[in-house]
Scaffold this motif. Structure first.
Motif, mmCIF file in Angstrom:
data_model
loop_
_atom_site.group_PDB
_atom_site.id
_atom_site.type_symbol
_atom_site.label_atom_id
_atom_site.label_comp_id
_atom_site.label_asym_id
_atom_site.label_seq_id
_atom_site.Cartn_x
_atom_site.Cartn_y
_atom_site.Cartn_z
ATOM 1 N N ASP A 78 0.829 -1.203 0.000
ATOM 2 C CA ASP A 78 0.000 0.000 0.000
ATOM 3 C C ASP A 78 0.865 1.255 0.000
ATOM 4 O O ASP A 78 0.494 2.263 -0.589
ATOM 5 N N ARG A 79 2.003 1.169 0.680
ATOM 6 C CA ARG A 79 2.902 2.314 0.780
ATOM 7 C C ARG A 79 4.329 1.796 0.867
ATOM 8 O O ARG A 79 4.594 0.799 1.529
ATOM 9 N N LEU A 96 5.841 6.509 -1.807
ATOM 10 C CA LEU A 96 4.742 6.136 -2.692
ATOM 11 C C LEU A 96 3.585 5.484 -1.943
ATOM 12 O O LEU A 96 3.796 4.664 -1.040
ATOM 13 N N ALA A 97 2.359 5.829 -2.342
ATOM 14 C CA ALA A 97 1.143 5.226 -1.808
ATOM 15 C C ALA A 97 0.317 4.716 -2.983
ATOM 16 O O ALA A 97 0.210 5.386 -4.018
ATOM 17 N N GLN A 98 -0.262 3.537 -2.823
ATOM 18 C CA GLN A 98 -1.032 2.930 -3.915
ATOM 19 C C GLN A 98 -2.293 3.751 -4.197
ATOM 20 O O GLN A 98 -2.922 4.281 -3.284
ATOM 21 N N SER A 99 -2.634 3.864 -5.468
ATOM 22 C CA SER A 99 -3.853 4.554 -5.871
ATOM 23 C C SER A 99 -4.608 3.683 -6.873
ATOM 24 O O SER A 99 -4.052 2.736 -7.432
ATOM 25 N N TYR A 124 0.819 4.109 -8.313
ATOM 26 C CA TYR A 124 1.216 4.797 -7.086
ATOM 27 C C TYR A 124 1.321 6.292 -7.322
ATOM 28 O O TYR A 124 1.644 6.735 -8.414
#
Length: 182
Positions: A78-79, A96-99, A124
């Motif tokens: 997720d991150r 980075l964070a998942q989108s 991300y």
């Protein structure tokens, strides 16, 4: 092949636009998580002088670590923090964070409006750890990585050198778009 390149560019732009909406959360996100997964997807590769002279004034040439790419695609974090080495010796750190920029009914067609088989990647958004006001969009696919990031009015691109190869080779380039000669 052009359609695929346009599709990838479109996705990168979509992620970049999505990043604009999330830019305000970057500085607060950095404060809450000190135990991020840290990965190095690339190592420095010998510089290709011919490409540099013809197309870009300054760039970092990288080699993709396919084992790490497979790991990330399986674990789907997720991150995480991506570290990218540069020719100058600097290590870029991308937080980075998942989108999820694609809707459930997303599909791709060719110029004749015929469906094309498309396997979504992992997408991300984030920022450079050294500059919380920056914006990053990164896409991971089974065999490729694509990223674009904006830092202090400049656009940086991380792209695959062999766009006509499938599956993709391991050669990548990181450059500031202001250094393009074409």
């Amino acid at each position: 092949m052009k359609l695929r390149q346009h599709l990838l560019a479109g996705i990168a732009l979509l992620l970049f636009s999505y990043n604009l909406l999330l830019a305000q959360t970057n500085s607060s996100a950095a404060a809450y998580d000190t135990d991020l997964l840290v990965e190095e997807l690339f190592e420095l590769a010998p510089q290709n002088a011919r490409i540099t002279k013809e197309f870009v004034a300054d760039a970092s040439f990288l080699t993709l670590d396919r084992t790490t790419l497979r790991k990330l695609n399986m674990e789907r974090p997720d991150r995480w923090l991506l570290q990218i080495p540069t020719e100058s010796g600097e290590m870029l750190e991308l937080d980075l964070a998942q989108s999820q920029p694609l809707s459930d009914d997303f599909y791709v067609t060719n110029q004749d409006d015929e469906p094309i088989d498309y396997k979504p990647g992992l997408y991300y958004h984030g920022y450079l750890k050294s500059d919380p006001s920056s914006m990053v969009a990164l896409s991971l696919f089974d065999s490729q990585v694509h990223a674009v990031f904006a830092v202090k009015g400049h656009t940086w691109v991380l792209g695959h050198l062999g766009q006509d190869k499938f599956p993709a080779g391991d050669d990548y380039i990181l450059y500031n778009s202001k250094n393009l000669l074409v």
